[in-house]
Design a protein around this motif. Sequence first.
Motif, mmCIF file in Angstrom:
data_model
loop_
_atom_site.group_PDB
_atom_site.id
_atom_site.type_symbol
_atom_site.label_atom_id
_atom_site.label_comp_id
_atom_site.label_asym_id
_atom_site.label_seq_id
_atom_site.Cartn_x
_atom_site.Cartn_y
_atom_site.Cartn_z
ATOM 1 N N VAL A 31 0.920 -1.220 -0.071
ATOM 2 C CA VAL A 31 0.148 -0.020 0.090
ATOM 3 C C VAL A 31 0.725 1.217 -0.100
ATOM 4 N N PHE A 32 0.702 2.037 -0.927
ATOM 5 C CA PHE A 32 1.531 3.637 -1.055
ATOM 6 C C PHE A 32 0.155 4.575 -0.634
ATOM 7 N N ALA A 33 0.607 5.180 0.475
ATOM 8 C CA ALA A 33 -0.328 5.984 1.252
ATOM 9 C C ALA A 33 0.490 7.286 1.678
ATOM 10 N N SER A 64 2.779 12.966 -4.011
ATOM 11 C CA SER A 64 3.719 13.464 -5.272
ATOM 12 C C SER A 64 4.583 12.332 -5.513
ATOM 13 N N ALA A 65 5.424 12.237 -4.474
ATOM 14 C CA ALA A 65 6.672 11.090 -4.657
ATOM 15 C C ALA A 65 5.966 9.685 -5.020
ATOM 16 N N LEU A 66 4.939 9.371 -4.270
ATOM 17 C CA LEU A 66 4.248 8.147 -4.559
ATOM 18 C C LEU A 66 3.692 7.920 -5.943
ATOM 19 N N ALA A 67 3.051 8.584 -6.419
ATOM 20 C CA ALA A 67 2.539 8.902 -7.675
ATOM 21 C C ALA A 67 3.558 8.615 -8.725
ATOM 22 N N LYS A 68 4.725 9.108 -8.534
ATOM 23 C CA LYS A 68 5.948 9.113 -9.595
ATOM 24 C C LYS A 68 6.387 7.655 -9.474
ATOM 25 N N GLN A 69 6.346 7.168 -8.168
ATOM 26 C CA GLN A 69 6.917 5.906 -8.082
ATOM 27 C C GLN A 69 6.013 4.734 -8.809
ATOM 28 N N ASP A 77 0.172 -2.293 -4.729
ATOM 29 C CA ASP A 77 -1.163 -2.777 -5.089
ATOM 30 C C ASP A 77 -2.398 -1.601 -4.934
ATOM 31 N N ILE A 78 -2.214 -0.860 -3.975
ATOM 32 C CA ILE A 78 -3.010 0.156 -3.550
ATOM 33 C C ILE A 78 -2.468 1.522 -3.619
ATOM 34 N N PHE A 79 -2.944 2.704 -4.017
ATOM 35 C CA PHE A 79 -2.373 3.845 -3.996
ATOM 36 C C PHE A 79 -3.547 4.859 -3.186
ATOM 37 N N LEU A 80 -3.392 5.452 -2.095
ATOM 38 C CA LEU A 80 -4.017 6.393 -1.342
ATOM 39 C C LEU A 80 -3.423 7.864 -1.144
ATOM 40 N N SER A 81 -4.001 8.677 -2.162
ATOM 41 C CA SER A 81 -3.442 9.894 -2.218
ATOM 42 C C SER A 81 -4.045 11.038 -1.200
ATOM 43 N N ALA A 82 -3.371 12.131 -0.968
ATOM 44 C CA ALA A 82 -3.875 13.178 -0.158
ATOM 45 C C ALA A 82 -4.525 14.334 -0.927
ATOM 46 N N ASP A 83 -4.559 14.290 -2.382
ATOM 47 C CA ASP A 83 -5.392 15.106 -2.867
ATOM 48 C C ASP A 83 -5.924 14.313 -4.466
ATOM 49 N N THR A 84 -6.893 14.882 -5.148
ATOM 50 C CA THR A 84 -7.239 14.198 -6.337
ATOM 51 C C THR A 84 -6.302 14.479 -7.501
ATOM 52 N N ASP A 85 -5.306 15.565 -7.253
ATOM 53 C CA ASP A 85 -4.465 16.100 -8.433
ATOM 54 C C ASP A 85 -3.685 14.872 -8.781
ATOM 55 N N TRP A 86 -2.956 14.139 -7.567
ATOM 56 C CA TRP A 86 -1.928 12.987 -7.941
ATOM 57 C C TRP A 86 -2.720 11.821 -8.240
ATOM 58 N N GLY A 142 4.576 21.460 3.483
ATOM 59 C CA GLY A 142 4.926 20.704 2.312
ATOM 60 C C GLY A 142 5.409 21.502 0.992
ATOM 61 N N ASP A 143 6.416 20.866 0.307
ATOM 62 C CA ASP A 143 6.603 21.626 -1.206
ATOM 63 C C ASP A 143 5.352 22.145 -1.735
ATOM 64 N N VAL A 144 5.220 23.465 -1.728
ATOM 65 C CA VAL A 144 3.816 24.061 -2.471
ATOM 66 C C VAL A 144 3.662 23.826 -3.844
ATOM 67 N N LYS A 145 4.776 23.218 -4.572
ATOM 68 C CA LYS A 145 4.721 22.986 -6.113
ATOM 69 C C LYS A 145 4.183 21.665 -6.294
ATOM 70 N N ALA A 146 4.289 20.513 -5.236
ATOM 71 C CA ALA A 146 4.099 19.397 -5.421
ATOM 72 C C ALA A 146 3.179 18.461 -4.075
ATOM 73 N N VAL A 147 3.603 18.790 -3.076
ATOM 74 C CA VAL A 147 3.141 18.060 -1.946
ATOM 75 C C VAL A 147 1.708 18.601 -1.523
ATOM 76 N N PRO A 148 0.710 17.766 -1.503
ATOM 77 C CA PRO A 148 -0.617 18.089 -1.421
ATOM 78 C C PRO A 148 -0.765 19.275 -0.066
#
Length: 261
Positions: A31-33, A64-69, A77-86, A142-148
């Motif tokens: 799980v990537f969260a 951001s890092a997880l989506a790129k990985q 198997d699972i991706f749980l993001s803190a925003d809809t953009d990623w 968090g980095d305002v350009k990438a981190v939710p």
Amino acid sequence: MHRLAAVFVAFVILCASGLSPAFAQEKSLTVFAAASMKNALDEIDAAYTARTGVKIVASYAASSALAKQVEQGAPADIFLSADTDWMDYATARKNISESTRVNLLGNSIVLIAPKDSKIDNVTIGPGFDLAKLAGDGKIATGDVKAVPVGKYARAALEKLGAWQAAEPKFAMAESVRAALTLVARGEAVLGIVYATDAKIEPGVKIVGAFPADSHPSIIYPVAATATAKAEAADYLAYLRSSAAKTVLEKYGFTFLIRPTS
């Protein structure tokens, strides 16, 4: 003797066919969260493993890092993001099984300070002067350009008219938990993090809350990846259950869907 040999052969065939009693224990899901999920999801995963025997290997970082990985082929198997953009980013690249996607959780952002700070009870609204409040100190997020969390923070400050003056004072962290740690250690005089993060860190205090209408809605979508194991479907169902809802709400998340069980 022949009977013992027959039993042994039957056992070997059983194991080879994948029907071994220990087979369930050998199953696992990765799980990537989002980093902000760690405490709540660790508790949920332990309960899920106890119920099913399926081991959960969780990797926490900025969405951001997880989506790129995932894009680079990391075996999740699972991706749980803190925003809809990623999640949209991963979906657009066909890394996500779109039919499994659901907007699971909501959150809010708050202004924090070290626990022993003299700063307290800050009213956050139009004309809010964050730069003046920080003085000579740093503000962590968090980095305002990438981190939710950083993206939400910048959006709020821009809407409130506080971003331009405060921008030079920002210390950009690789994740919300890294920003939280900077404030807890006193390396930043203020920080902008999720309310759920502030709740689990005894070294900080919440000094103000950002109006919900000052930034895009904070939504945590979850989905199976395009390469997910079959067991991912059951895990996603568990995340949507009443048992998971109870844990997530305990940590301060808002459950956005009707529990499925």
